[in-house]
Design a protein around this motif. Structure first.
Motif, PDB file in Angstrom:
ATOM      1  N   SER A  84       0.666  -1.510   0.091  1.00  0.00           N
ATOM      2  CA  SER A  84       0.415   0.029   0.222  1.00  0.00           C
ATOM      3  C   SER A  84       1.263   1.087   0.267  1.00  0.00           C
ATOM      4  O   SER A  84       0.300   2.070  -0.510  1.00  0.00           O
ATOM      5  N   THR A  85       1.463   1.206   0.658  1.00  0.00           N
ATOM      6  CA  THR A  85       2.959   2.323   0.327  1.00  0.00           C
ATOM      7  C   THR A  85       3.470   2.442  -0.846  1.00  0.00           C
ATOM      8  O   THR A  85       3.290   3.862  -1.282  1.00  0.00           O
ATOM      9  N   VAL A  86       3.860   1.471  -1.842  1.00  0.00           N
ATOM     10  CA  VAL A  86       3.963   1.431  -3.280  1.00  0.00           C
ATOM     11  C   VAL A  86       2.850   2.432  -4.058  1.00  0.00           C
ATOM     12  O   VAL A  86       2.947   3.325  -4.329  1.00  0.00           O
ATOM     13  N   GLN A  87       1.445   1.733  -3.820  1.00  0.00           N
ATOM     14  CA  GLN A  87       0.373   2.496  -4.049  1.00  0.00           C
ATOM     15  C   GLN A  87       0.341   3.628  -3.137  1.00  0.00           C
ATOM     16  O   GLN A  87      -0.096   4.851  -4.598  1.00  0.00           O
ATOM     17  N   LEU A  88       0.209   4.277  -2.415  1.00  0.00           N
ATOM     18  CA  LEU A  88       0.700   5.675  -2.322  1.00  0.00           C
ATOM     19  C   LEU A  88       1.407   6.669  -2.460  1.00  0.00           C
ATOM     20  O   LEU A  88       1.405   7.644  -3.296  1.00  0.00           O
ATOM     21  N   VAL A  89       2.554   5.859  -2.632  1.00  0.00           N
ATOM     22  CA  VAL A  89       3.796   7.196  -3.482  1.00  0.00           C
ATOM     23  C   VAL A  89       3.584   7.491  -5.061  1.00  0.00           C
ATOM     24  O   VAL A  89       3.684   8.221  -5.366  1.00  0.00           O
ATOM     25  N   GLU A  90       3.139   6.119  -5.138  1.00  0.00           N
ATOM     26  CA  GLU A  90       2.500   5.789  -6.805  1.00  0.00           C
ATOM     27  C   GLU A  90       1.246   7.104  -6.985  1.00  0.00           C
ATOM     28  O   GLU A  90       1.176   7.969  -8.279  1.00  0.00           O
ATOM     29  N   MET A  91       0.424   7.334  -6.144  1.00  0.00           N
ATOM     30  CA  MET A  91      -0.865   8.271  -6.694  1.00  0.00           C
ATOM     31  C   MET A  91       0.120   9.861  -6.260  1.00  0.00           C
ATOM     32  O   MET A  91      -0.413  11.061  -7.012  1.00  0.00           O
ATOM     33  N   PHE A  92       0.497   9.907  -5.004  1.00  0.00           N
ATOM     34  CA  PHE A  92       1.470  10.964  -4.948  1.00  0.00           C
ATOM     35  C   PHE A  92       1.991  11.975  -5.791  1.00  0.00           C
ATOM     36  O   PHE A  92       1.482  12.578  -6.260  1.00  0.00           O
ATOM     37  N   ILE A  93       2.742  10.830  -6.390  1.00  0.00           N
ATOM     38  CA  ILE A  93       4.212  11.667  -7.369  1.00  0.00           C
ATOM     39  C   ILE A  93       2.887  11.798  -7.920  1.00  0.00           C
ATOM     40  O   ILE A  93       3.165  13.019  -9.147  1.00  0.00           O
ATOM     41  N   LYS A  94       2.235  11.019  -8.577  1.00  0.00           N
ATOM     42  CA  LYS A  94       1.632  11.134  -9.992  1.00  0.00           C
ATOM     43  C   LYS A  94       0.633  12.863 -10.025  1.00  0.00           C
ATOM     44  O   LYS A  94       0.521  13.471 -11.098  1.00  0.00           O
ATOM     45  N   LYS A  95       0.489  13.128  -8.632  1.00  0.00           N
ATOM     46  CA  LYS A  95      -0.603  14.401  -8.135  1.00  0.00           C
ATOM     47  C   LYS A  95       0.862  15.584  -8.916  1.00  0.00           C
ATOM     48  O   LYS A  95       0.279  16.355  -9.140  1.00  0.00           O
ATOM     49  N   VAL A  96       2.022  15.192  -7.622  1.00  0.00           N
ATOM     50  CA  VAL A  96       2.843  16.275  -7.224  1.00  0.00           C
ATOM     51  C   VAL A  96       3.925  16.398  -8.473  1.00  0.00           C
ATOM     52  O   VAL A  96       4.002  17.973  -8.993  1.00  0.00           O
ATOM     53  N   SER A  97       3.993  14.850  -9.320  1.00  0.00           N
ATOM     54  CA  SER A  97       4.619  15.703  -9.885  1.00  0.00           C
ATOM     55  C   SER A  97       4.606  14.487 -11.518  1.00  0.00           C
ATOM     56  O   SER A  97       5.287  13.308 -11.408  1.00  0.00           O
ATOM     57  N   PRO A  98       3.486  14.706 -12.317  1.00  0.00           N
ATOM     58  CA  PRO A  98       3.711  13.681 -14.041  1.00  0.00           C
ATOM     59  C   PRO A  98       4.666  13.171 -14.612  1.00  0.00           C
ATOM     60  O   PRO A  98       4.487  13.041 -14.673  1.00  0.00           O
ATOM     61  N   VAL A  99       5.638  14.650 -14.455  1.00  0.00           N
ATOM     62  CA  VAL A  99       6.744  14.051 -15.481  1.00  0.00           C
ATOM     63  C   VAL A  99       7.423  13.192 -14.124  1.00  0.00           C
ATOM     64  O   VAL A  99       8.088  12.273 -15.071  1.00  0.00           O
TER      65      VAL A  99
END
Lengths: 193, 216
Positions: A84-99
């Protein structure tokens, strides 16, 4: 040097007992993603971050499990937390920095099955580290992983220009390089005294 | 046998035997490297690790293939991992009960079977798409292939590194031990050596085949 001081834990995880080259953890990404210097660096960063977060969570879980007296749930809850941490990190990065998200691509979800992260969580509970010690351990392990990955990527970029016989191409020559790197890292064992 | 029908499922024996050679998890697919390198310093450790992994692989294949009908696609990976983690916990406690010494030697690597990509890979690629019986055969074959590969590595490292095999002295007192083979670096070198041997054999076979075809 005091064995439990934060600095010695950090150096121990980073150099002396490097997760990749001494404990053989995270070999799959080590062999898979070390082809290019750029991706190796970014992968190292992502792994370090996930290690840091999951190590803190693992500390909390361990305290909780000891309190409810259910140590046999350790493995299952650790792996669930990491996923779930990996999933969260994934969502977080997607939101903050799509690049950055695009740059990391498939490597992000693959971090879940990186044994270095589960290994870190298990080792820190086996050694009975406190909260700050866990953080130092996670930082050291993450930096050590990144260091090994970057060194390997640099070597492999050079290797592409070298003349190698056909049958050693691919995994075999990479493993030999890893062996040589591992011998080099054994030199750091002297630091522990 | 219906050789013309390309869509026919491979026979049960083929399903079982493919793990030995054609799709050997270690030498051909290069999966599950971490335990392969870490606990193959003696033949005994390697055998124990191979058996533990095979058991988890077999059990998770059985469970995954029997629940494949009603697990939603989105949560399948998490479900598989939880199934695997359950069996790994069982194995962990089993080994602890059988031999505490062995448990110490293998250390955290028993728990790390959870993240062995081989097991999740078989669950995802095979067991979630095939019936229970086929999955059992697949799990058994892959498990045996994995154990053989681990044994190959462990035996070589123990013979050179300690001068013994399964704890039996081989060379007498004057043997100079190759310490490097027991150290982490030795694991990398031995695996590289085996892969070389495998590649060499495969290329030699392919060359013979093309030669034969050219003659014919």
């Amino acid at each position: 040097m005091n064995d439990d001081s934060l600095w010695s834990i950090f150096i121990n995880a980073c150099l002396i007992n490097n997760f990749v080259l001494a404990y053989f953890l995270g070999i799959c990404p080590f062999l898979g993603v070390s082809g290019k210097l750029g991706t190796a660096t970014r992968m190292g960063g992502a792994v370090t971050f996930v290690m840091l977060v999951s190590s803190m969570c693992a500390y909390g879980i361990q305290v909780l499990l000891v309190q409810i007296d259910a140590p046999y749930l350790k493995l299952i809850s650790f792996i669930a937390v990491i996923a779930s941490t990996v999933q969260l990190v994934e969502m977080f990065i997607k939101k903050v920095s799509p690049v950055l998200f695009r740059a990391l691509g498939i490597f992000l979800p693959l971090i879940t099955t990186n044994c270095a992260i589960l290994g870190l969580a298990l080792f820190q509970t086996n050694k009975g580290y406190g909260f700050m010690q866990s953080i130092a351990y996670a930082l050291g392990a993450g930096l050590g992983f990144t260091l090994a990955l970057v060194l390997m990527a640099g070597l492999r970029e050079k290797l592409e220009l070298a003349k190698t016989p056909d049958i050693v191409k691919g995994t075999a020559i990479t493993l030999m390089l890893a062996g040589l790197l591992s011998i080099c890292f054994m030199g750091f064992a002297g630091l522990s005294n | 046998m219906v050789p013309n029908n390309k869509h026919a499922l491979p026979s049960g024996t083929d399903e079982f035997l493919k793990g030995f050679w054609k799709q050997n998890p270690v030498f051909v697919q290069v999966l599950g490297m971490c335990p392969v390198l870490a606990v193959s310093n003696t033949a005994e450790n390697a055998l124990a690790m191979g058996l533990a992994t095979s058991f988890v692989l077999l059990m998770s294949n059985i469970v995954v293939s029997s629940i494949r009908g009603f697990v939603p696609k989105q949560v399948r990976i998490v479900t598989f991992i939880l199934v695997i983690a359950t069996f790994v916990t069982i194995v962990d406690y089993l080994i602890q009960a059988i031999s505490l010494e062995l448990h110490k030697a293998l250390g955290a690597f028993i728990s790390l079977i959870v993240v062995n990509c081989l097991i999740l890979g078989r669950a995802e690629a095979f067991a979630s798409k095939n019936g229970v019986l086929r999955s059992i055969l697949d799990g058994l074959g892959m498990g045996v292939g994995f154990t053989i590969a681990l044994l190959c590595l462990g035996a070589v490292r123990e013979i050179f590194g300690y001068g013994s095999l399964f704890g039996l002295e081989l060379f007498g007192q004057h043997y100079q031990k190759w310490v490097v083979m027991v150290l982490p670096a030795g694991g990398f070198f031995t695996l590289a050596g085996w892969l070389l041997l495998f590649n060499w054999y495969e290329t030699a076979r392919a060359r013979r085949k093309t030669l034969k075809e050219a003659v014919a």
